[in-house]
Design an enzyme around this catalytic site. Structure first.
Site, mmCIF file in Angstrom:
data_model
loop_
_atom_site.group_PDB
_atom_site.id
_atom_site.type_symbol
_atom_site.label_atom_id
_atom_site.label_comp_id
_atom_site.label_asym_id
_atom_site.label_seq_id
_atom_site.Cartn_x
_atom_site.Cartn_y
_atom_site.Cartn_z
ATOM 1 N N CYS B 77 0.836 -1.213 0.000
ATOM 2 C CA CYS B 77 0.000 0.000 0.000
ATOM 3 C C CYS B 77 0.870 1.263 0.000
ATOM 4 C CB CYS B 77 -0.996 -0.045 1.164
ATOM 5 S SG CYS B 77 -2.318 1.176 1.023
ATOM 6 N N HIS B 175 -3.936 -4.969 -0.324
ATOM 7 C CA HIS B 175 -3.561 -5.539 0.976
ATOM 8 C C HIS B 175 -3.662 -7.061 0.927
ATOM 9 C CE1 HIS B 175 -3.127 -1.900 3.417
ATOM 10 N NE2 HIS B 175 -4.049 -1.382 2.613
ATOM 11 N N GLU B 177 -2.707 -9.128 3.000
ATOM 12 C CA GLU B 177 -3.031 -9.647 4.341
ATOM 13 C C GLU B 177 -4.527 -9.577 4.641
ATOM 14 O OE1 GLU B 177 -1.783 -6.740 3.667
ATOM 15 O OE2 GLU B 177 -2.416 -5.206 5.111
#
Lengths: 251, 193
Positions: B77, B175, B177
């Protein structure tokens, strides 16, 4: 293409889901982490946890819950309820929440929106607005819709956008709990006046209601609770129906 | 495997640490140059505003360290954006690892882009076993322009570089994650580079 989001909302009190959740194949329907994992598996795009604890002890338990959700769930989630300061937000984000949602505290002190956006970035600041249509005018309400303010929905939404809100979560008090559909006229007006994403909330009862809010309401995301918790609408089926209606979703 | 997440005060690093934990790896949070240099893999996260994040990097001297790292580095990001040449956000000069400018989306679309979008034109081992047009979760108002270092592209008002690679440096705008199992696959691939 950016897809429309489906967001189940869980009410949390003292670290447990409340208001009833009747989910098949779940060992403990009161455990928000278990429920969140199930929703992530079943295709939810995001989750919202609303803390309705009234005690300090309940707030502390909420932080533990946020940590556990972040540990076990691989989709983004927002935490709302009782947030009124930079310190409140800091601890939630550090515990793994992706976004926070503020409501009454923003009405009481609008500068809070600027402070949070400057400190943490607009991307994590959701402003929740509860409004009721009275004599044709949409009036912002506080405390879960019980206290009317002087604010007009559209003026207030525009103001929080200019103060740095990254997203609006609009709940229509007229539609909430009715299962008669979302407030699409007001939603479309919000979407056209603002340039940040709008989450529709209040009124979901059928798959068609979701189709309508994405088409007629121009919503970017739709939030619902009971239709998901009680298995009335399966997220997978909902998304397939949306795709059949040419609405882009993640499947 | 020593995995270090650079901790310089910008962003939601807990989620990244937890994502690696789900994959069976303990990632260490650190701003210590020696510890970062000694890692097998380095994650460079970031959420928030570019110029203030760059200030925090400079304050800890990490702005000079990061471009000299030799092991695989993954910017996520804002981390990825700071690895670029420059950003329109706060007129920020970046680390210059990727030879590309970061610009703001125009107002023909809602800004920030928030939600799940697809990645295409995948061109790196980072995307091993990830299907073309896989969905990834992003939240951002600024983007890196499509360029020769692009290893994935995404369309939102324009086609932009949703992932970049230059030598041992990797960057993803989305993202991983928070992007379900396919996002976790990308993190797994990074570990196995």
């Amino acid at each position: 293409m950016l897809t429309k989001r489906i967001i189940p909302c869980l009410d949390i009190k003292d670290g447990r889901t409340v208001k009833g959740v009747n989910f098949v194949n779940l060992r403990d329907a009161g455990d928000p982490v278990e429920l969140a994992k199930q929703y992530a598996l079943k295709g939810a795009d995001e989750l919202v946890f609303l803390d309705i604890s009234a005690t300090l002890e309940g707030r502390k338990t909420m932080i533990d819950m946020v940590l556990k959700v972040a540990e076990h769930v691989n989709i983004p989630f927002t935490v709302g309820g009782g947030i009124s300061s930079i310190a409140d937000v800091d601890v939630l984000l550090k515990s793994g929440a992706d976004k926070v949602s503020i409501n009454s505290s923003a009405v009481k002190r609008p500068e809070l929106v600027n402070e949070l956006a400057n400190k943490f970035g607009s991307q994590c600041v959701v402003v929740a607005i509860d409004a009721k249509q009275i004599d044709g005018e949409w009036i912002v309400h506080l405390a879960g819709g019980s206290i009317p303010t002087e604010l007009n929905l559209f003026d207030w939404a525009k103001e929080v956008e200019s103060r740095g809100a990254g997203e609006i979560l609009f709940t229509s008090m007229n539609n909430d709990g009715t299962k008669a559909g979302f407030a699409n006229e007001a939603l479309a007006k919000l979407s056209e006046t603002l340039n940040i994403p709008i989450i529709a909330s209040g009124g979901a009862g059928t798959v068609q209601h979701f189709v309508d809010t994405f088409k007629d309401g121009k919503s970017d995301a739709a939030l619902a609770a009971s239709v998901f918790h009680f298995g009335e609408i399966a997220i997978q089926d909902l998304k397939e129906a949306l795709r059949e209606n040419y609405i882009e979703v993640r499947l | 495997m020593k995995l270090v997440i650079i901790d310089y005060g910008a962003g939601n690093i807990k989620s990244i640490q937890f994502a690696f934990k789900r994959l069976g790896y303990d990632a260490v949070l650190s701003n210590n140059p020696e510890e970062i240099k000694a890692a097998d893999k380095v994650i460079f996260p970031g959420v928030g505003e570019a110029s203030s994040a760059m200030k925090m990097l400079k304050a800890s001297g990490l702005d000079t360290l990061i471009p000299t790292l030799k092991q695989p580095v993954l910017g996520i990001c804002l981390g990825m954006q700071l690895m670029c040449k420059s950003s329109e956000e706060g007129n920020t000069e970046g680390l210059g690892i990727f030879d590309v400018a970061v610009k703001r989306f125009d107002n023909s679309v809602k800004v920030p882009q928030m939600g799940w979008n697809t990645i295409a034109n995948l061109k790196s081992d980072l995307f091993k076993d990830v299907k073309n047009e896989a969905f990834m979760y992003s939240v951002h108002s600024f983007y890196a322009e499509n360029c020769k270092e692009s290893i994935a592209t995404t369309t939102y008002s324009i086609d932009f570089a949703s992932a970049l690679q230059h030598n041992n440096f990797y960057g993803v705008q989305f993202h991983p994650e928070k992007s379900s199992t396919e996002g976790e696959q990308i993190l797994k691939n990074f570990i196995e580079l």
